[in-house]
Every structure is written in C-alpha cells, then in structure tokens.
Design a protein around this motif. Structure first.
Motif, PDB file in Angstrom:
ATOM      1  N   MET A  10       0.804  -1.192   0.000  1.00 49.57           N
ATOM      2  CA  MET A  10       0.000   0.000   0.000  1.00 49.57           C
ATOM      3  C   MET A  10       0.856   1.270   0.000  1.00 49.57           C
ATOM      4  SD  MET A  10      -3.034  -0.502  -0.287  1.00 49.57           S
ATOM      5  CE  MET A  10      -3.914  -1.969  -0.587  1.00 49.57           C
ATOM      6  N   LEU A  11       2.112   1.158   0.344  1.00 55.49           N
ATOM      7  CA  LEU A  11       2.993   2.326   0.352  1.00 55.49           C
ATOM      8  C   LEU A  11       3.015   2.984  -1.021  1.00 55.49           C
ATOM      9  CD1 LEU A  11       5.170   4.174   1.606  1.00 55.49           C
ATOM     10  CD2 LEU A  11       6.850   2.458   0.910  1.00 55.49           C
ATOM     11  N   GLY A  12       3.150   2.166  -2.049  1.00 55.24           N
ATOM     12  CA  GLY A  12       3.232   2.710  -3.398  1.00 55.24           C
ATOM     13  C   GLY A  12       1.999   3.504  -3.775  1.00 55.24           C
ATOM     14  N   LYS A  13       0.859   2.966  -3.466  1.00 53.57           N
ATOM     15  CA  LYS A  13      -0.400   3.649  -3.786  1.00 53.57           C
ATOM     16  C   LYS A  13      -0.491   4.974  -3.037  1.00 53.57           C
ATOM     17  CE  LYS A  13      -5.387   2.977  -3.769  1.00 53.57           C
ATOM     18  NZ  LYS A  13      -6.494   2.114  -3.393  1.00 53.57           N
ATOM     19  N   LYS A  14      -0.109   4.962  -1.758  1.00 57.77           N
ATOM     20  CA  LYS A  14      -0.130   6.193  -0.965  1.00 57.77           C
ATOM     21  C   LYS A  14       0.802   7.238  -1.563  1.00 57.77           C
ATOM     22  CE  LYS A  14      -1.184   4.245   3.540  1.00 57.77           C
ATOM     23  NZ  LYS A  14      -0.683   4.052   4.908  1.00 57.77           N
ATOM     24  N   LEU A  15       2.022   6.816  -1.893  1.00 56.60           N
ATOM     25  CA  LEU A  15       2.982   7.756  -2.480  1.00 56.60           C
ATOM     26  C   LEU A  15       2.432   8.373  -3.760  1.00 56.60           C
ATOM     27  CD1 LEU A  15       6.373   5.881  -2.043  1.00 56.60           C
ATOM     28  CD2 LEU A  15       5.735   8.065  -1.021  1.00 56.60           C
ATOM     29  N   TYR A  16       1.883   7.524  -4.610  1.00 63.81           N
ATOM     30  CA  TYR A  16       1.331   7.998  -5.877  1.00 63.81           C
ATOM     31  C   TYR A  16       0.218   9.024  -5.640  1.00 63.81           C
ATOM     32  CZ  TYR A  16      -1.210   8.005 -10.284  1.00 63.81           C
ATOM     33  OH  TYR A  16      -1.863   8.411 -11.433  1.00 63.81           O
ATOM     34  N   GLU A  17      -0.712   8.698  -4.749  1.00 63.49           N
ATOM     35  CA  GLU A  17      -1.846   9.588  -4.492  1.00 63.49           C
ATOM     36  C   GLU A  17      -1.403  10.925  -3.900  1.00 63.49           C
ATOM     37  OE1 GLU A  17      -4.433   7.160  -2.104  1.00 63.49           O
ATOM     38  OE2 GLU A  17      -5.173   6.052  -3.851  1.00 63.49           O
ATOM     39  N   ILE A  18      -0.476  10.873  -2.954  1.00 71.14           N
ATOM     40  CA  ILE A  18       0.018  12.118  -2.339  1.00 71.14           C
ATOM     41  C   ILE A  18       0.766  12.950  -3.372  1.00 71.14           C
ATOM     42  CG2 ILE A  18       1.591  13.066  -0.607  1.00 71.14           C
ATOM     43  CD1 ILE A  18       0.876  10.560   1.124  1.00 71.14           C
ATOM     44  N   ARG A  19       1.606  12.294  -4.160  1.00 75.35           N
ATOM     45  CA  ARG A  19       2.370  13.002  -5.195  1.00 75.35           C
ATOM     46  C   ARG A  19       1.427  13.706  -6.163  1.00 75.35           C
ATOM     47  NH1 ARG A  19       3.796  11.808 -10.231  1.00 75.35           N
ATOM     48  NH2 ARG A  19       3.360   9.585 -10.137  1.00 75.35           N
ATOM     49  N   LYS A  20       0.386  13.008  -6.592  1.00 72.60           N
ATOM     50  CA  LYS A  20      -0.578  13.586  -7.530  1.00 72.60           C
ATOM     51  C   LYS A  20      -1.335  14.755  -6.892  1.00 72.60           C
ATOM     52  CE  LYS A  20      -0.110  11.330 -11.330  1.00 72.60           C
ATOM     53  NZ  LYS A  20       0.274  12.018 -12.550  1.00 72.60           N
ATOM     54  N   ARG A  21      -1.739  14.576  -5.620  1.00 81.03           N
ATOM     55  CA  ARG A  21      -2.452  15.665  -4.912  1.00 81.03           C
ATOM     56  C   ARG A  21      -1.593  16.914  -4.808  1.00 81.03           C
ATOM     57  NH1 ARG A  21      -4.303  12.000  -0.781  1.00 81.03           N
ATOM     58  NH2 ARG A  21      -2.685  12.848   0.554  1.00 81.03           N
ATOM     59  N   ARG A  22      -0.295  16.716  -4.634  1.00 78.62           N
ATOM     60  CA  ARG A  22       0.624  17.850  -4.507  1.00 78.62           C
ATOM     61  C   ARG A  22       0.973  18.456  -5.874  1.00 78.62           C
ATOM     62  NH1 ARG A  22      -0.328  17.085   0.289  1.00 78.62           N
ATOM     63  NH2 ARG A  22       1.130  16.574   1.945  1.00 78.62           N
ATOM     64  N   GLY A  23       0.629  17.744  -6.939  1.00 80.52           N
ATOM     65  CA  GLY A  23       0.910  18.247  -8.279  1.00 80.52           C
ATOM     66  C   GLY A  23       2.341  18.052  -8.728  1.00 80.52           C
ATOM     67  N   TYR A  24       3.039  17.091  -8.102  1.00 78.70           N
ATOM     68  CA  TYR A  24       4.422  16.812  -8.471  1.00 78.70           C
ATOM     69  C   TYR A  24       4.491  15.723  -9.533  1.00 78.70           C
ATOM     70  CZ  TYR A  24       5.884  19.172  -4.125  1.00 78.70           C
ATOM     71  OH  TYR A  24       6.096  20.062  -3.120  1.00 78.70           O
ATOM     72  N   THR A  25       5.477  15.839 -10.396  1.00 75.70           N
ATOM     73  CA  THR A  25       5.741  14.757 -11.344  1.00 75.70           C
ATOM     74  C   THR A  25       6.637  13.727 -10.671  1.00 75.70           C
ATOM     75  OG1 THR A  25       7.754  15.739 -12.252  1.00 75.70           O
ATOM     76  CG2 THR A  25       5.654  16.370 -13.300  1.00 75.70           C
ATOM     77  N   LEU A  26       6.719  12.581 -11.283  1.00 78.42           N
ATOM     78  CA  LEU A  26       7.602  11.526 -10.787  1.00 78.42           C
ATOM     79  C   LEU A  26       9.045  12.029 -10.757  1.00 78.42           C
ATOM     80  CD1 LEU A  26       7.152   8.467 -10.049  1.00 78.42           C
ATOM     81  CD2 LEU A  26       7.964   7.954 -12.324  1.00 78.42           C
ATOM     82  N   SER A  27       9.438  12.713 -11.803  1.00 81.26           N
ATOM     83  CA  SER A  27      10.809  13.234 -11.897  1.00 81.26           C
ATOM     84  C   SER A  27      11.116  14.248 -10.805  1.00 81.26           C
ATOM     85  CB  SER A  27      11.041  13.896 -13.262  1.00 81.26           C
ATOM     86  OG  SER A  27      10.936  12.952 -14.286  1.00 81.26           O
ATOM     87  N   GLU A  28      10.162  15.132 -10.526  1.00 77.83           N
ATOM     88  CA  GLU A  28      10.377  16.143  -9.489  1.00 77.83           C
ATOM     89  C   GLU A  28      10.625  15.498  -8.126  1.00 77.83           C
ATOM     90  OE1 GLU A  28       7.782  20.057 -10.751  1.00 77.83           O
ATOM     91  OE2 GLU A  28       6.678  18.252 -10.126  1.00 77.83           O
ATOM     92  N   VAL A  29       9.779  14.559  -7.773  1.00 78.80           N
ATOM     93  CA  VAL A  29       9.919  13.908  -6.458  1.00 78.80           C
ATOM     94  C   VAL A  29      11.212  13.118  -6.406  1.00 78.80           C
ATOM     95  CG1 VAL A  29       8.909  12.232  -4.872  1.00 78.80           C
ATOM     96  CG2 VAL A  29       7.437  13.885  -6.034  1.00 78.80           C
ATOM     97  N   ALA A  30      11.503  12.372  -7.449  1.00 81.87           N
ATOM     98  CA  ALA A  30      12.740  11.576  -7.472  1.00 81.87           C
ATOM     99  C   ALA A  30      13.962  12.473  -7.341  1.00 81.87           C
ATOM    100  CB  ALA A  30      12.804  10.756  -8.757  1.00 81.87           C
ATOM    101  N   ASP A  31      13.993  13.569  -8.101  1.00 79.63           N
ATOM    102  CA  ASP A  31      15.133  14.496  -8.026  1.00 79.63           C
ATOM    103  C   ASP A  31      15.281  15.088  -6.628  1.00 79.63           C
ATOM    104  OD1 ASP A  31      15.739  14.066 -10.692  1.00 79.63           O
ATOM    105  OD2 ASP A  31      14.781  15.917 -11.397  1.00 79.63           O
ATOM    106  N   ARG A  32      14.183  15.555  -6.061  1.00 78.13           N
ATOM    107  CA  ARG A  32      14.241  16.181  -4.735  1.00 78.13           C
ATOM    108  C   ARG A  32      14.615  15.186  -3.637  1.00 78.13           C
ATOM    109  NH1 ARG A  32       8.941  20.167  -5.088  1.00 78.13           N
ATOM    110  NH2 ARG A  32       9.764  21.415  -6.810  1.00 78.13           N
ATOM    111  N   ALA A  33      14.242  13.909  -3.817  1.00 77.29           N
ATOM    112  CA  ALA A  33      14.558  12.877  -2.826  1.00 77.29           C
ATOM    113  C   ALA A  33      15.920  12.226  -3.093  1.00 77.29           C
ATOM    114  CB  ALA A  33      13.472  11.811  -2.813  1.00 77.29           C
ATOM    115  N   HIS A  34      16.543  12.613  -4.199  1.00 74.41           N
ATOM    116  CA  HIS A  34      17.848  12.061  -4.589  1.00 74.41           C
ATOM    117  C   HIS A  34      17.788  10.542  -4.783  1.00 74.41           C
ATOM    118  CE1 HIS A  34      19.546  15.994  -3.939  1.00 74.41           C
ATOM    119  NE2 HIS A  34      19.010  16.003  -2.717  1.00 74.41           N
ATOM    120  N   ILE A  35      16.740  10.111  -5.485  1.00 74.69           N
ATOM    121  CA  ILE A  35      16.632   8.705  -5.888  1.00 74.69           C
ATOM    122  C   ILE A  35      16.311   8.692  -7.374  1.00 74.69           C
ATOM    123  CG2 ILE A  35      15.890   7.904  -3.610  1.00 74.69           C
ATOM    124  CD1 ILE A  35      13.021   7.736  -4.688  1.00 74.69           C
ATOM    125  N   SER A  36      16.498   7.551  -8.006  1.00 74.92           N
ATOM    126  CA  SER A  36      16.231   7.502  -9.444  1.00 74.92           C
ATOM    127  C   SER A  36      14.728   7.480  -9.715  1.00 74.92           C
ATOM    128  CB  SER A  36      16.890   6.277 -10.081  1.00 74.92           C
ATOM    129  OG  SER A  36      16.199   5.103  -9.726  1.00 74.92           O
TER     130      SER A  36
END
Length: 113
Positions: A1-27
């Motif tokens: 369920m972690l993945g689903k939560k991350l996806y939903e929160i990311r979308k609610r915040r209006g972030y792209t996958l790339s933005e979150v990955a870059d800011r978290a320093h992960i691929s």
C-alpha cells in the motif's frame, strides 16, 4: 500500500515523478517501481526522504489506515476459517505439505488447458 499512498500524495501535490525523485535524490525508475509496488520494501531512509519531499508525516506513509486494516482483518478471517475447515475435515498439520503438492499439481494441470 505504500506505493499507492505515495502515488496519491504526489498527484495531490501536483508533483511529477521526476520532481519527487530528483528532490529525494533517488532515481525516477526506483520511485516508479515503489509506486507500482514492484519494490515493496524500500529502506526507511528512502521513505523518510520521500515523506520530507511530499511534506507528510512518516507515519502517514508507513502505517495502515483503518480501511487497509479492515481488509487485512478480512483476509486473516478467511485464512482462519480455511484452517478450521481443514482441521474439522481431519487433516493434520503434518499432512499440509502433501495437500500443497496436490494443489500445485492441480494448478499445473489447469495451466496446461
């Protein structure tokens, strides 16, 4: 369920996958794998980074909400009921492996059809 939560929160915040990955320093691919539940056990360090980037409490990401717990409880009840039915039918614990082999054979037969 972690993945689903991350996806939903990311979308609610209006972030792209790339933005979150870059800011978290992960691929980006690693984050994508987490969101799609292909990687279900990211390290706590990675989860902390993602929580910080998404501005959420770590506990919001790692703990189940009541709906998830209810789903787990239902699944547990089903397993307990199955175990009780097996016990009532006379199957002993030691025989379970034999029945597992039989079930695997039946599954294999069904796949061949």
């Amino acid at each position: 369920m972690l993945g689903k939560k991350l996806y939903e929160i990311r979308k609610r915040r209006g972030y792209t996958l790339s933005e979150v990955a870059d800011r978290a320093h992960i691929s980006k691919s690693y984050l994508s794998n987490i969101e799609r539940n292909l990687n279900q056990n990211p390290s706590i360090t990675v989860i902390k980074k993602l929580a910080k980037v998404l501005n959420v409490d770590l506990s919001e990401l790692i703990y189940m909400d009541s709906n998830e717990r209810n789903g787990q409880d239902e699944l547990e009840k089903e397993w307990i009921e199955l175990a009780n039915e097996l016990k009532e039918s006379g199957i002993e614990k030691g025989e379970i492996k034999e029945y597992k082999t039989l079930l695997e054979f039946i599954k294999w037969q069904n796949q061949k059809k």
